[in-house]
Design a protein around this motif. Structure first.
Motif, mmCIF file in Angstrom:
data_model
loop_
_atom_site.group_PDB
_atom_site.id
_atom_site.type_symbol
_atom_site.label_atom_id
_atom_site.label_comp_id
_atom_site.label_asym_id
_atom_site.label_seq_id
_atom_site.Cartn_x
_atom_site.Cartn_y
_atom_site.Cartn_z
ATOM 1 N N ASN A 494 0.805 -1.225 0.000
ATOM 2 C CA ASN A 494 0.000 0.000 0.000
ATOM 3 C C ASN A 494 0.842 1.280 0.000
ATOM 4 O OD1 ASN A 494 -2.573 -1.314 0.054
ATOM 5 N ND2 ASN A 494 -2.236 -1.751 2.231
ATOM 6 N N ASP A 495 1.980 1.239 -0.743
ATOM 7 C CA ASP A 495 2.779 2.457 -0.837
ATOM 8 C C ASP A 495 2.475 3.247 -2.106
ATOM 9 O OD1 ASP A 495 3.906 0.867 -2.776
ATOM 10 O OD2 ASP A 495 5.969 1.014 -2.036
ATOM 11 N N GLY A 496 1.468 2.827 -2.841
ATOM 12 C CA GLY A 496 1.016 3.570 -4.005
ATOM 13 C C GLY A 496 1.692 3.204 -5.300
ATOM 14 N N VAL A 497 2.567 2.187 -5.288
ATOM 15 C CA VAL A 497 3.230 1.778 -6.509
ATOM 16 C C VAL A 497 3.522 0.281 -6.450
ATOM 17 C CG1 VAL A 497 5.545 2.319 -5.594
ATOM 18 C CG2 VAL A 497 5.161 2.244 -8.077
ATOM 19 N N VAL A 498 3.405 -0.392 -7.582
ATOM 20 C CA VAL A 498 3.727 -1.814 -7.667
ATOM 21 C C VAL A 498 5.177 -1.933 -8.126
ATOM 22 C CG1 VAL A 498 3.123 -4.031 -8.706
ATOM 23 C CG2 VAL A 498 1.326 -2.352 -8.242
ATOM 24 N N ASN A 499 6.006 -2.491 -7.224
ATOM 25 C CA ASN A 499 7.432 -2.555 -7.536
ATOM 26 C C ASN A 499 8.042 -3.833 -6.984
ATOM 27 O OD1 ASN A 499 7.536 -2.036 -4.788
ATOM 28 N ND2 ASN A 499 7.961 0.164 -5.081
ATOM 29 N N PHE A 500 9.401 -3.864 -6.858
ATOM 30 C CA PHE A 500 10.071 -5.084 -6.408
ATOM 31 C C PHE A 500 9.707 -5.468 -4.982
ATOM 32 C CE2 PHE A 500 12.923 -4.060 -9.989
ATOM 33 C CZ PHE A 500 12.948 -5.306 -10.609
ATOM 34 N N ALA A 501 9.342 -4.503 -4.174
ATOM 35 C CA ALA A 501 8.951 -4.830 -2.802
ATOM 36 C C ALA A 501 7.717 -5.739 -2.807
ATOM 37 C CB ALA A 501 8.674 -3.549 -2.016
ATOM 38 N N ASP A 502 6.768 -5.422 -3.681
ATOM 39 C CA ASP A 502 5.570 -6.250 -3.782
ATOM 40 C C ASP A 502 5.893 -7.618 -4.397
ATOM 41 O OD1 ASP A 502 3.693 -4.054 -2.986
ATOM 42 O OD2 ASP A 502 4.493 -3.163 -4.820
ATOM 43 N N LEU A 503 6.755 -7.630 -5.407
ATOM 44 C CA LEU A 503 7.144 -8.894 -6.023
ATOM 45 C C LEU A 503 7.842 -9.803 -5.024
ATOM 46 C CD1 LEU A 503 7.363 -10.603 -8.601
ATOM 47 C CD2 LEU A 503 9.501 -9.384 -9.121
ATOM 48 N N ASN A 504 8.742 -9.220 -4.213
ATOM 49 C CA ASN A 504 9.446 -10.021 -3.208
ATOM 50 C C ASN A 504 8.496 -10.599 -2.172
ATOM 51 O OD1 ASN A 504 11.945 -9.653 -4.355
ATOM 52 N ND2 ASN A 504 12.388 -7.778 -3.184
ATOM 53 N N GLU A 505 7.425 -9.862 -1.840
ATOM 54 C CA GLU A 505 6.479 -10.362 -0.850
ATOM 55 C C GLU A 505 5.743 -11.592 -1.378
ATOM 56 O OE1 GLU A 505 2.964 -8.704 2.112
ATOM 57 O OE2 GLU A 505 4.231 -7.299 1.017
ATOM 58 N N VAL A 506 5.418 -11.591 -2.685
ATOM 59 C CA VAL A 506 4.783 -12.767 -3.271
ATOM 60 C C VAL A 506 5.751 -13.938 -3.297
ATOM 61 C CG1 VAL A 506 3.748 -13.732 -5.369
ATOM 62 C CG2 VAL A 506 3.159 -11.422 -4.661
ATOM 63 N N LEU A 507 6.991 -13.684 -3.757
ATOM 64 C CA LEU A 507 7.943 -14.774 -3.906
ATOM 65 C C LEU A 507 8.333 -15.386 -2.563
ATOM 66 C CD1 LEU A 507 10.233 -13.241 -6.677
ATOM 67 C CD2 LEU A 507 8.517 -15.052 -6.919
ATOM 68 N N SER A 508 8.458 -14.543 -1.557
ATOM 69 C CA SER A 508 8.880 -15.063 -0.243
ATOM 70 C C SER A 508 7.784 -15.855 0.448
ATOM 71 C CB SER A 508 9.336 -13.911 0.649
ATOM 72 O OG SER A 508 8.262 -13.009 0.876
#
Length: 515
Positions: A494-508
């Motif tokens: 919920n930081d207003g942008v879809v980026n590597f932080a969101d991708l890492n959360e899915v992968l982890s």
């Protein structure tokens, strides 16, 4: 066994639509016994068909014709129609079938009507048969495809005379018409038009056509509900058609058009006339005026002042002197007036094809506006020539639509309905809404519905709130990678942008399952 022939369109060249003031662009069907027609009478055809008086003109879309003597005669008649001042020039003819005695024929406007079949219902000339072929011409209005838009049109010239033998032979003709109508494909409409030579509605042939039987699938109805003894009876002078030139004068209702029950019912494809709500039948035609506002049916040229005499010319209040004289000139020794009637074509349903509810939070209200409208072709048929669209709405699970019966007249109006999406469960919501209408070409129009409900507290990495982190969540992040904004499913932190932080959360958390 009826004999079918393929339609032929070679006689006339279709050109742009031109609407006569007389027909008002509804579908107009006419029946006319032209009296031993071998060709010619061009000026009389021009005036009879496209002549105009006080804004009125016959100008039909379909002709059921009798007493043609040859294929050449039919070609000449069509050429005369196409060459008439005010004609749209789009007339053609069905294949001509040369039978015993004189013959029936069929002419139609190619920009308004599609000819489907030409059928010899019964061959004439064999005693105790009937003197002439019974013909059937199947057509439908241009722009329609459903069986409910097809009209099987019978053209008939029954045995003349009033003896018991004459009546018995007419009964055979009526039986063969009704038997054929009973075997038509489901949903078809039907009409019969021509010179019945029947003097009274009590005669067996007429009752065979209009009477109730064990099988009423082939039953006909009188659109002007005018039964009785028509012969030499002044009470029926308004609807008499024979004889505008002969010594006996106008004294009989020999020429008629009868229709199927499906065309009597109001709504959808139907005769333009007033129906008694108590009986479901048309109200009787006026006995005092030809200009009955309850009916589009007319005995063209008969203003009710010619009983037992030749057709009135000077002062004819229906068609004026020029058209009246032309109708007389069309007769050959004896003759008949044409009769015609108008129909409304069915409604066409139009609507949005897809409603996107977007992305909403769990428990929030989610709505979208559905537009539904009558898409009938008003440029071709006009607003008064198209039926009102009537419909209901039915939504699948996950969505709700207003209940009740809705209607939309042709001519540009749009109905708007609020459709609601269920947001009580997180995840993708997909469904359909069905518009159930009386539009025969699309009685069940399906609209696709879609939206996404964001979960509240979900598994880390669970973008769709379905309780498991899998490829659907990974694809959601990848498909939205780099996007910014509020309430994006792939924005897991919920930081207003879809980026590597969101991708890492899915992968982890890939493969995790949560309550």
């Amino acid at each position: 066994m009826p004999v079918c022939l393929a339609p032929r369109h070679a006689i006339a060249l279709a050109v742009g639509l031109s609407v006569s003031a007389g027909a008002l662009a509804q579908l107009r069907v006419a029946a006319w016994n032209i009296s031993n027609y071998s060709g010619g009478r061009v000026a009389a055809i021009h005036a009879s068909v496209y002549g105009e008086f006080e804004g009125r003109s016959m100008a039909p879309d379909v002709f059921l014709l009798q007493e043609f003597l040859s294929e050449s005669a039919l070609s000449q008649f069509v050429a005369a129609l196409n060459g008439a001042p005010g004609s749209p020039g789009d007339w053609a003819a069905a294949p001509f079938v040369n039978g015993p005695d004189t013959d029936s024929a069929f002419a139609y406007r190619t920009t308004r009507v599609e000819l489907l079949n030409t059928v010899v219902v019964s061959m004439g000339g064999v005693n105790p048969n009937h003197p002439r072929n019974i013909m059937r011409y199947d057509f439908r209005p241009v722009g329609y495809a459903a069986p409910q838009t097809v009209v099987a049109s019978y053209s008939v010239h029954m045995k003349a005379g009033s003896t018991s033998t004459d009546q018995a032979r007419r009964l055979v003709e009526a039986q063969r018409i009704r038997d054929d109508a009973e075997q038509l494909p489901g949903g078809w409409n039907f009409v019969v038009g021509g010179d019945f030579n029947i003097q009274s509605s009590n005669q067996a042939a007429y009752q065979e056509l209009v009477g109730s039987q064990a099988n009423d699938d082939g039953r006909f109805f009188d659109p002007i509900n005018t039964p009785g003894s028509w012969n030499n009876n002044g009470s029926f002078r308004i609807v008499h058609t024979q004889d505008p030139i002969g010594a006996g004068g106008m004294d009989d209702r020999h020429d008629q058009i009868l229709i199927s029950g499906s065309l009597v019912e109001q709504g959808g494809f139907a005769y333009i006339g007033t129906v008694n709500p108590g009986t479901g039948l048309p109200v009787p035609y006026s006995t005092t005026t030809w200009n009955d506002p309850n009916h589009s049916y007319r005995a063209w040229g008969n203003d009710g002042t010619s009983f037992d005499t030749t057709l009135r010319v000077a002062g004819n209040t229906m068609v004026g002197p020029v058209i009246a004289q032309a109708l007389i000139d069309m007769c050959n020794g004896a003759g008949h007036l044409p009769v015609f009637m108008d129909f409304r074509v069915p409604a066409v349903v139009g609507s949005d094809e897809f409603l996107d509810f977007g992305t909403v939070a769990l428990g929030e209200t989610a709505t979208a506006e559905l537009s539904v409208f009558n898409a009938g072709d008003v440029d071709m048929w006009t607003e008064s020539g198209i039926a009102t669209l009537r419909y209901t709405l039915d939504a699948t699970s996950g969505f709700s639509a207003p209940s009740g019966d809705f209607a939309d007249a042709p001519g540009g109006g749009v109905n708007t309905h609020t459709i609601v999406m269920d947001t009580s469960v997180a995840g993708q919501v997909i469904g359909t809404l069905t518009i159930l209408s009386d539009a025969p070409d699309e009685p069940a129009r399906v609209v696709t519905l879609s939206g996404f409900v964001l979960g509240g507290v979900a598994c880390p990495g669970d973008t769709n709130g379905d309780g498991v982190v899998n490829f659907a969540d990974l694809n959601a992040v990848l498909s939205e990678f780099g996007q910014s904004g509020d309430e994006i499913p792939g924005d897991l932190n919920n930081d207003g942008v879809v980026n590597f932080a969101d991708l890492n959360e899915v992968l982890s958390n890939f493969g995790a399952e949560c309550e």
